[in-house]
Design a protein around this motif. Structure first.
Motif, PDB file in Angstrom:
ATOM      1  N   HIS A  34       0.812  -1.215   0.000  1.00  0.00           N
ATOM      2  CA  HIS A  34       0.000   0.000   0.000  1.00  0.00           C
ATOM      3  C   HIS A  34       0.847   1.267   0.000  1.00  0.00           C
ATOM      4  O   HIS A  34       2.055   1.236   0.188  1.00  0.00           O
ATOM      5  CB  HIS A  34      -0.897   0.030   1.245  1.00  0.00           C
ATOM      6  CG  HIS A  34      -1.905  -1.067   1.298  1.00  0.00           C
ATOM      7  ND1 HIS A  34      -2.881  -1.234   0.337  1.00  0.00           N
ATOM      8  CD2 HIS A  34      -2.103  -2.057   2.209  1.00  0.00           C
ATOM      9  CE1 HIS A  34      -3.636  -2.269   0.660  1.00  0.00           C
ATOM     10  NE2 HIS A  34      -3.176  -2.787   1.775  1.00  0.00           N
TER      11      HIS A  34
ATOM     12  N   ARG B 114      -7.170  -2.858  -3.543  1.00  0.00           N
ATOM     13  CA  ARG B 114      -8.590  -3.232  -3.656  1.00  0.00           C
ATOM     14  C   ARG B 114      -8.989  -3.358  -5.119  1.00  0.00           C
ATOM     15  O   ARG B 114      -9.752  -4.273  -5.478  1.00  0.00           O
ATOM     16  CB  ARG B 114      -9.468  -2.208  -2.942  1.00  0.00           C
ATOM     17  CG  ARG B 114      -9.292  -2.188  -1.427  1.00  0.00           C
ATOM     18  CD  ARG B 114     -10.452  -1.495  -0.743  1.00  0.00           C
ATOM     19  NE  ARG B 114     -10.588  -0.086  -1.119  1.00  0.00           N
ATOM     20  CZ  ARG B 114      -9.996   0.917  -0.500  1.00  0.00           C
ATOM     21  NH1 ARG B 114      -9.183   0.677   0.532  1.00  0.00           N
ATOM     22  NH2 ARG B 114     -10.179   2.160  -0.893  1.00  0.00           N
TER      23      ARG B 114
ATOM     24  N   PRO C 240      -3.240 -13.778   0.308  1.00  0.00           N
ATOM     25  CA  PRO C 240      -3.307 -12.622   1.196  1.00  0.00           C
ATOM     26  C   PRO C 240      -2.142 -12.586   2.185  1.00  0.00           C
ATOM     27  O   PRO C 240      -1.553 -13.613   2.507  1.00  0.00           O
ATOM     28  CB  PRO C 240      -4.635 -12.826   1.931  1.00  0.00           C
ATOM     29  CG  PRO C 240      -4.813 -14.321   1.946  1.00  0.00           C
ATOM     30  CD  PRO C 240      -4.204 -14.837   0.663  1.00  0.00           C
TER      31      PRO C 240
ATOM     32  N   HIS D 224      -6.300   2.871   7.982  1.00  0.00           N
ATOM     33  CA  HIS D 224      -5.930   1.497   7.658  1.00  0.00           C
ATOM     34  C   HIS D 224      -5.577   0.759   8.944  1.00  0.00           C
ATOM     35  O   HIS D 224      -4.531   1.001   9.552  1.00  0.00           O
ATOM     36  CB  HIS D 224      -4.741   1.474   6.695  1.00  0.00           C
ATOM     37  CG  HIS D 224      -4.402   0.095   6.214  1.00  0.00           C
ATOM     38  ND1 HIS D 224      -5.305  -0.712   5.561  1.00  0.00           N
ATOM     39  CD2 HIS D 224      -3.259  -0.620   6.297  1.00  0.00           C
ATOM     40  CE1 HIS D 224      -4.730  -1.864   5.264  1.00  0.00           C
ATOM     41  NE2 HIS D 224      -3.485  -1.833   5.700  1.00  0.00           N
TER      42      HIS D 224
ATOM     43  N   GLN E 134      -5.717  -2.824   9.496  1.00  0.00           N
ATOM     44  CA  GLN E 134      -5.486  -4.270   9.406  1.00  0.00           C
ATOM     45  C   GLN E 134      -4.002  -4.599   9.583  1.00  0.00           C
ATOM     46  O   GLN E 134      -3.399  -5.300   8.771  1.00  0.00           O
ATOM     47  CB  GLN E 134      -6.009  -4.794   8.075  1.00  0.00           C
ATOM     48  CG  GLN E 134      -7.527  -4.680   7.949  1.00  0.00           C
ATOM     49  CD  GLN E 134      -8.009  -5.123   6.573  1.00  0.00           C
ATOM     50  OE1 GLN E 134      -8.043  -4.356   5.621  1.00  0.00           O
ATOM     51  NE2 GLN E 134      -8.383  -6.390   6.481  1.00  0.00           N
TER      52      GLN E 134
ATOM     53  N   ASP F  69       0.545  -6.924   7.502  1.00  0.00           N
ATOM     54  CA  ASP F  69      -0.587  -6.231   6.890  1.00  0.00           C
ATOM     55  C   ASP F  69      -1.510  -7.295   6.292  1.00  0.00           C
ATOM     56  O   ASP F  69      -1.218  -7.866   5.245  1.00  0.00           O
ATOM     57  CB  ASP F  69      -0.095  -5.269   5.809  1.00  0.00           C
ATOM     58  CG  ASP F  69      -1.217  -4.433   5.206  1.00  0.00           C
ATOM     59  OD1 ASP F  69      -2.391  -4.721   5.498  1.00  0.00           O
ATOM     60  OD2 ASP F  69      -0.913  -3.492   4.449  1.00  0.00           O
ATOM     61  N   ASP F  70      -2.615  -7.539   6.959  1.00  0.00           N
ATOM     62  CA  ASP F  70      -3.504  -8.611   6.529  1.00  0.00           C
ATOM     63  C   ASP F  70      -4.280  -8.262   5.262  1.00  0.00           C
ATOM     64  O   ASP F  70      -4.879  -9.148   4.642  1.00  0.00           O
ATOM     65  CB  ASP F  70      -4.485  -8.960   7.650  1.00  0.00           C
ATOM     66  CG  ASP F  70      -3.803  -9.627   8.833  1.00  0.00           C
ATOM     67  OD1 ASP F  70      -2.956 -10.504   8.604  1.00  0.00           O
ATOM     68  OD2 ASP F  70      -4.091  -9.252   9.982  1.00  0.00           O
ATOM     69  N   SER F  71      -4.279  -6.995   4.853  1.00  0.00           N
ATOM     70  CA  SER F  71      -4.991  -6.613   3.629  1.00  0.00           C
ATOM     71  C   SER F  71      -4.076  -6.618   2.408  1.00  0.00           C
ATOM     72  O   SER F  71      -4.548  -6.400   1.286  1.00  0.00           O
ATOM     73  CB  SER F  71      -5.604  -5.221   3.786  1.00  0.00           C
ATOM     74  OG  SER F  71      -4.597  -4.226   3.755  1.00  0.00           O
TER      75      SER F  71
END
Length: 444
Positions: free
Chosen positions: A95, A125, A142, A169, A171, A195-197
């Protein structure tokens, strides 16, 4: 996917082809790519609503967003879909931007930081939406990890977590050294930030899947069709060796491979190379390396990054070559880094080795803008290209449809030339990188 992929070229490893080659580099990704249709070169005169130059992530994302809005889109690619950085990168969904939100806030103010912060987590996303919507088989997994090698970097991870949480954010999980060894099988890290996302993908298969999604909506891609000249006007005309496309709008999405098509863009950016190797399949050894199958990058200025492939090879990358020269012995560069992180893999066979170019800007922030009212560009992700390019495609589509607020949040950023011009930008940048690399080694 079968684990019986052949090694690239002769011997235990192979580097990429020469920069002018028009087929894919000898990478693990090319050896495990999706089947693709024939995409013949452009011939003759054609028209479109939008002509996109470059079939990497930026161009494909823009083209797909535009086609979904009902526009006729023609994409011109000098080589093959995903031939450049989009088909050679580390495959990690990371990210934000190469300069994080606190730096943006300090340099450009709170308003700009809020605008860019609201988009900092959108690119990943977009990718996951594309994978689900079009059924793209690109081996998405993931989970992403940032790793700290010293106490200063541990404090950086703590700051990083607080900063991203301030921008919404949440996660994220900060793990100590003992907990980190359950995520990454090495003794090197004092802490990790999970970072789980985030996650990782097979980058070339993602690009190829997006190309086929575009074609399913009526978009047209011409490979081996380098753009040689653009006649500005309304409409604009993009010329190739054998044809031309007249279009209401043109999007330049060549990034590090745009060449001299628009010299003013090249003067404010610099191609850089990064190297990646793929080991032999590890069998059950992968469970001792990355038991949760997350991707990892460390916190050094010249960072290492690694992850597992679908057939459980370790893909390990690192080092930066400013000016994008191709090193002759990629394995000799990367193997010591790999074995320092994972001594248990000492002597592991390297089946593939390759390099690819990304585009660096002086600010380390991406450059977006207009060269004419109907001539748009996006470039210079500076190492954060996988996610930003997908956001960029959405913003380009919005701007072409007259909704330019988010696009202009990036377009208004200053696009500065490198000190010393094209002659001195490489040695001066390399000198700066040496300084920061030394600080990492000394933990200061």
């Amino acid at each position: 996917m079968s684990t019986a992929l052949p090694a690239a070229a002769s011997g235990p490893a192979a580097s990429s082809q020469a920069p002018g080659a028009l087929e894919h580099t000898g990478s693990y990704y090319a050896a495990s790519a999706l089947p693709q249709p024939e995409r013949p070169p452009l011939q003759g005169a054609h028209s479109a609503d939008v002509c996109v130059v470059g079939a990497g992530y930026t161009g494909l994302s823009a083209a797909l967003h535009l086609a979904e809005r009902g526009l006729k889109v023609v994409v011109l690619e000098a080589a093959r879909v995903g031939w450049g950085a989009s088909g050679r990168n580390g495959g990690q969904l990371v990210h934000s931007y190469s300069r994080d939100l606190d730096v943006i806030e300090a340099r450009h103010g709170a308003h700009t930081a809020r605008a860019l912060g609201s988009m900092a987590f959108e690119g990943a996303r977009v990718i996951q939406e594309r994978i689900a919507q079009y059924g793209i088989d690109c081996h998405f997994k993931p989970g992403g990890v940032f790793a700290a090698l010293n106490s200063r970097q541990v404090r950086q991870l703590e700051h990083h977590k607080a900063l991203w949480e301030r921008f919404g954010h949440t996660q994220l999980r900060l793990l100590d050294a003992t907990e980190s060894r359950g995520i990454v099988g090495t003794e090197r890290y004092l802490a990790t930030l999970v970072d789980d996302s985030a996650g990782h993908i097979h980058p070339l298969r993602l690009a190829q899947g997006e190309a086929m999604a575009l074609e399913s909506l009526g978009g047209i891609i011409h490979e081996h069709s380098a753009a040689l000249r653009i006649d500005r006007g309304d409409p604009a005309t993009v010329h190739t060796a054998q044809g031309q496309v007249r279009a209401r709008f043109v999007v330049l999405a060549g990034n590090a491979y745009l060449g001299s098509l628009e010299p003013q863009l090249a003067s404010k950016s610099m191609p850089c190379g990064t190297q990646v190797v793929a080991t032999e399949p590890l069998g059950e050894r992968w469970r001792d390396i990355l038991p949760h199958d997350h991707c990892v990058e460390d916190s050094n200025f010249l960072l290492d990054y690694f992850r597992l492939s679908a057939d459980k090879r370790l893909l390990y990358g690192g080092d930066v070559v400013y000016g994008a020269r191709e090193p002759a012995h990629i394995e000799q560069v990367i193997r010591p880094k790999l074995e320092k992180t994972f001594p248990q893999l000492k002597g592991v066979r390297i089946d593939f080795a390759w390099t690819g170019n990304f585009l660096l800007t002086l600010s380390r922030l991406p450059q977006m803008g207009r060269l004419a009212p109907n001539l748009y560009y996006s470039q210079g992700c500076s190492g954060h290209g996988v996610t930003f390019t997908h956001l960029a495609g959405r913003l380009l589509s919005e701007a072409i449809h007259g909704q330019a607020t988010r696009f202009d949040a990036f377009a208004q950023l200053p696009h500065l030339p490198f000190p010393g011009g094209r002659l001195l930008r490489v040695p001066l940048t390399a000198l700066g990188a040496w300084y920061y690399d030394l600080r990492d080694k000394l933990a200061i």
